[in-house]
Design a protein around this motif. Sequence first.
Motif, PDB file in Angstrom:
ATOM      1  N   UNK A  36     -44.662   7.913  12.599  1.00  0.00           N
ATOM      2  CA  UNK A  36     -44.820   7.761  14.039  1.00  0.00           C
ATOM      3  C   UNK A  36     -44.922   6.307  14.457  1.00  0.00           C
ATOM      4  N   UNK A  37     -45.772   6.077  15.438  1.00  0.00           N
ATOM      5  CA  UNK A  37     -45.926   4.742  16.011  1.00  0.00           C
ATOM      6  C   UNK A  37     -47.410   4.395  16.075  1.00  0.00           C
ATOM      7  N   UNK A  38     -47.728   3.168  15.735  1.00  0.00           N
ATOM      8  CA  UNK A  38     -49.126   2.714  15.759  1.00  0.00           C
ATOM      9  C   UNK A  38     -49.225   1.427  16.563  1.00  0.00           C
ATOM     10  N   UNK A 102     -66.554   8.972   5.274  1.00  0.00           N
ATOM     11  CA  UNK A 102     -66.918   7.653   4.745  1.00  0.00           C
ATOM     12  C   UNK A 102     -66.114   6.557   5.436  1.00  0.00           C
ATOM     13  N   UNK A 103     -64.838   6.831   5.698  1.00  0.00           N
ATOM     14  CA  UNK A 103     -63.999   5.838   6.381  1.00  0.00           C
ATOM     15  C   UNK A 103     -64.494   5.627   7.806  1.00  0.00           C
ATOM     16  N   UNK A 104     -64.807   6.709   8.506  1.00  0.00           N
ATOM     17  CA  UNK A 104     -65.294   6.594   9.890  1.00  0.00           C
ATOM     18  C   UNK A 104     -66.603   5.825   9.955  1.00  0.00           C
ATOM     19  N   UNK A 105     -67.456   6.005   8.938  1.00  0.00           N
ATOM     20  CA  UNK A 105     -68.750   5.322   8.923  1.00  0.00           C
ATOM     21  C   UNK A 105     -68.597   3.808   8.832  1.00  0.00           C
ATOM     22  N   UNK A 106     -67.467   3.346   8.368  1.00  0.00           N
ATOM     23  CA  UNK A 106     -67.217   1.905   8.259  1.00  0.00           C
ATOM     24  C   UNK A 106     -66.833   1.284   9.602  1.00  0.00           C
ATOM     25  N   UNK A 107     -66.580   2.107  10.593  1.00  0.00           N
ATOM     26  CA  UNK A 107     -66.175   1.657  11.937  1.00  0.00           C
ATOM     27  C   UNK A 107     -64.968   0.706  11.884  1.00  0.00           C
ATOM     28  N   UNK A 110     -58.743  -1.025  12.007  1.00  0.00           N
ATOM     29  CA  UNK A 110     -57.396  -0.902  11.469  1.00  0.00           C
ATOM     30  C   UNK A 110     -57.472  -0.283  10.078  1.00  0.00           C
ATOM     31  N   UNK A 111     -56.605   0.701   9.832  1.00  0.00           N
ATOM     32  CA  UNK A 111     -56.483   1.318   8.506  1.00  0.00           C
ATOM     33  C   UNK A 111     -55.055   1.083   8.023  1.00  0.00           C
ATOM     34  N   UNK A 112     -54.922   0.549   6.819  1.00  0.00           N
ATOM     35  CA  UNK A 112     -53.621   0.240   6.243  1.00  0.00           C
ATOM     36  C   UNK A 112     -53.403   1.107   5.010  1.00  0.00           C
ATOM     37  N   UNK A 113     -52.332   1.905   5.028  1.00  0.00           N
ATOM     38  CA  UNK A 113     -52.032   2.812   3.913  1.00  0.00           C
ATOM     39  C   UNK A 113     -50.534   2.783   3.649  1.00  0.00           C
ATOM     40  N   UNK A 114     -50.013   1.611   3.359  1.00  0.00           N
ATOM     41  CA  UNK A 114     -48.559   1.442   3.246  1.00  0.00           C
ATOM     42  C   UNK A 114     -48.040   1.939   1.895  1.00  0.00           C
ATOM     43  N   UNK A 115     -48.632   1.482   0.808  1.00  0.00           N
ATOM     44  CA  UNK A 115     -48.262   2.009  -0.511  1.00  0.00           C
ATOM     45  C   UNK A 115     -49.269   3.099  -0.852  1.00  0.00           C
ATOM     46  N   UNK A 127     -55.773   8.359  12.078  1.00  0.00           N
ATOM     47  CA  UNK A 127     -55.488   7.720  13.365  1.00  0.00           C
ATOM     48  C   UNK A 127     -56.527   8.060  14.417  1.00  0.00           C
ATOM     49  N   UNK A 128     -57.216   9.183  14.227  1.00  0.00           N
ATOM     50  CA  UNK A 128     -58.301   9.530  15.138  1.00  0.00           C
ATOM     51  C   UNK A 128     -59.514   8.632  14.925  1.00  0.00           C
ATOM     52  N   UNK A 129     -59.554   7.984  13.762  1.00  0.00           N
ATOM     53  CA  UNK A 129     -60.647   7.050  13.455  1.00  0.00           C
ATOM     54  C   UNK A 129     -60.296   5.650  13.929  1.00  0.00           C
ATOM     55  N   UNK A 130     -59.068   5.212  13.607  1.00  0.00           N
ATOM     56  CA  UNK A 130     -58.627   3.855  13.965  1.00  0.00           C
ATOM     57  C   UNK A 130     -57.107   3.813  13.858  1.00  0.00           C
TER      58      UNK A 130
END
Length: 322
Positions: A36-38, A102-107, A110-115, A127-130
């Motif tokens: 999609x688009x970010x 755990x990811x949401x708790x970090x506030x 930006x989340x990067x998951x390219x590889x 994407x609902x988190x960041x």
Amino acid sequence: MQKIFCLLFALSAFLSTGMAAKADGQFPVTIEHALGSTTIPAEPQRIVTLGWSGEDVVIALGKKPVAMTEYGFFQSGIFPWNEERLSGFRPQLSKGETDYEAIAALRPDLILAVLSGVDDVAWQRLSAIAPTVVYRSGPWRADWKEQTELIGHALGKPQEAHKLITDSADFLRSLGDAYPVLQGKTFTFATFFKGANNLVVYLPSDPRVAALTELGLTVSPGVAALAEANPSKISVNVSLEEIERIDSDLLIMWFGDGGKDAFEAQPLFQTIGAVKRGSYVALDDPVSVWSTSALSVLSIPYGFPKFVPRLAEAAHRAEQKQ
């Protein structure tokens, strides 16, 4: 008219990358990717990286992620080429991609998951988190160039990222040029897990294979045939009884715990062409394994200066046996 056509062509080519034409430091940034688009509205400060080696690009671009993947091969859980640049800063380390709480708790902003293997469902939840950026190519297919480009744009540093790509590509080419014996040599890159009865053979679409072709090496005919028969895959299983199908000038293999001893104890091991020629290269120490598997603008200059001379030595041995 010709000038207008050239401008339109340049704009079309640029937009095909899914990035807006921005100089470093300009936001918002919108990135098109496979899911999609970010849009990243402002310069990110709290960055989480998922999958492999995304943190390398973040660190190379002067930022420190608040969380990143833990690599159990290393006592600290952090690649040595990153640890020396973190200067004592300790990000939270994660063993998975889908611990959403755990990811949401970090506030993160930006989340990067390219590889990574993040799919559409996981991307929607992340994407609902960041804002979450994934691959353009496909799960676990993004090479170091794609990863650097996407992360560079997400961080508002496309020009700096482009220079990292150019410098790293030049570094690989210069390494290859320094060892003429490698030019045109065929290779197969594979692994073997203890208890298995087959090799996992990596295809040209796998990032580690693509990087070796930049040194001047050539994928073996057998692997090229496997890739043609399996266009949607980045690796395939090949039984030990059929290993001659992928014979090549160089057989490069990485191993996890116990894998090397188990592979070399196989009755068919001594019948492998590359073993007979002395051109089998085994990677089983953490630095050589990860610097050639989790490729990045930091791992390449860290690990390849020791890796490539080993390939050249093996190529010399192969020539002497011909």
